[in-house]
Design an enzyme around this catalytic site. Structure first.
Site, PDB file in Angstrom:
ATOM      1  N   ASP A 115      -9.865  -2.904  -6.608  1.00 38.57           N
ATOM      2  CA  ASP A 115      -9.141  -1.925  -5.792  1.00 38.57           C
ATOM      3  C   ASP A 115      -9.586  -0.536  -6.227  1.00 38.57           C
ATOM      4  O   ASP A 115      -9.238  -0.065  -7.299  1.00 38.57           O
ATOM      5  CB  ASP A 115      -7.636  -2.088  -5.978  1.00 38.57           C
ATOM      6  CG  ASP A 115      -6.825  -1.273  -4.984  1.00 38.57           C
ATOM      7  OD1 ASP A 115      -7.337  -0.234  -4.509  1.00 38.57           O
ATOM      8  OD2 ASP A 115      -5.686  -1.662  -4.678  1.00 38.57           O
ATOM      9  N   CYS A 125       0.843  -1.198   0.000  1.00 37.01           N
ATOM     10  CA  CYS A 125       0.000   0.000   0.000  1.00 37.01           C
ATOM     11  C   CYS A 125       0.882   1.253   0.000  1.00 37.01           C
ATOM     12  O   CYS A 125       1.581   1.514  -0.974  1.00 37.01           O
ATOM     13  CB  CYS A 125      -0.956  -0.053   1.188  1.00 37.01           C
ATOM     14  SG  CYS A 125      -2.105   1.320   1.297  1.00 37.01           S
ATOM     15  N   HIS A 162      -7.814  -4.670  -2.201  1.00 38.02           N
ATOM     16  CA  HIS A 162      -6.616  -4.000  -1.704  1.00 38.02           C
ATOM     17  C   HIS A 162      -6.152  -4.668  -0.405  1.00 38.02           C
ATOM     18  O   HIS A 162      -6.934  -4.886   0.510  1.00 38.02           O
ATOM     19  CB  HIS A 162      -6.954  -2.533  -1.437  1.00 38.02           C
ATOM     20  CG  HIS A 162      -5.770  -1.673  -1.176  1.00 38.02           C
ATOM     21  ND1 HIS A 162      -5.128  -0.967  -2.171  1.00 38.02           N
ATOM     22  CD2 HIS A 162      -5.105  -1.376  -0.032  1.00 38.02           C
ATOM     23  CE1 HIS A 162      -4.130  -0.274  -1.651  1.00 38.02           C
ATOM     24  NE2 HIS A 162      -4.092  -0.518  -0.359  1.00 38.02           N
TER      25      HIS A 162
END
EC number: 3.1.-.-
Length: 246
Positions: A179, A132, A212
């Site tokens: 995502d 991330c 994600h």
């Protein structure tokens, strides 16, 4: 789960209950988690945190996974003592919070980490992975540090830097199909541009039906349908690092 007011779906997933195998140390002005294999090695991997910080058990689990495959791993506090994000925080303040933790301004800490690995651990071959926010950091570092032999960026992408396609060493980008922060159009653009500009090996892989954070924020035993994708992505990471850190 993330909602429309949430600009980053990093709260999707699970916090692992995990007893880390390494130790916390102080390196100059930053703290770091360090894990070392039983046998001596001159190979190391820097593990870059997501927004939940360097102490997140999930990230330490991934560091220890790498250590089990023979690497010294180090997960530094790239927030340098600043508070990590909490799922209970007000997501409307996230953009402001993020401005004080810019993923493309980590050189001071990175130089300290590299010095430690080279001088204290006698490391000669170094790679980097990140999740991330740390995936963005990884992308950035692979543009700036030629001594990094390989990088693996998980669901992180630089959007606003002109030379973001000039990778210095082989980089694997792993994305999730579902995502909302990184739409597939951006992934396709990254791949198109890298094909034109990158002079080193790269790979972009999108995992179907995944969200994600799936590689380090999902538990295989809770989400059995996701298990093959989680395991495949981790295997891809290990094979990429093994191929280029040798």
């Amino acid at each position: 789960m993330a909602n429309e007011a949430c600009p980053c779906p990093c709260d999707i997933g699970d916090k692992f209950e995990y007893g880390a195998k390494g130790q916390e140390i102080q390196i100059e002005h930053i703290k770091a988690y360090v894990s070392k294999p039983h046998s001596s090695t001159d190979k190391a991997v820097i593990v870059v945190q997501d927004i939940f910080g360097w102490q997140l058990p999930n990230t330490r689990f991934m560091a220890d996974l790498l250590t089990a495959h023979g690497y010294i791993t180090i997960c530094p506090d790239f927030f340098v003592g600043q508070e990590s994000w909490k799922p209970s925080n007000d997501w409307s303040t996230f953009t402001e919070w993020l401005q004080t933790r810019q993923a493309t301004k980590v050189e001071k800490e990175m130089n300290v980490v590299l010095k430690y690995l080279k001088e204290q651990c006698h490391v000669k071959k170094i790679g980097v992975i990140g999740f991330c926010w740390g995936g963005v950091v990884t992308h950035h570092l692979m543009l700036k540090y030629p001594e990094l032999k390989a990088g693996v960026s998980f669901y992180g992408i630089i959007r606003d830097v002109e030379d973001r396609y000039n990778l210095l060493n082989p980089t694997l980008f792993i994305f999730a199909e579902i995502d909302h922060v990184i739409p597939l159009e951006q992934v396709s653009l990254l791949e198109q541009k890298l094909k034109v500009h990158s002079k080193v090996d790269f790979q972009i892989k999108v995992f179907p039906k995944q969200t994600h954070g799936f590689v380090h924020r999902k538990k295989e035993d809770i989400n059995p349908e996701d298990k093959p994708f989680i395991e495949e992505a981790r295997k891809d990471m290990l094979e990429w690092l093994q191929k280029y850190i040798n």
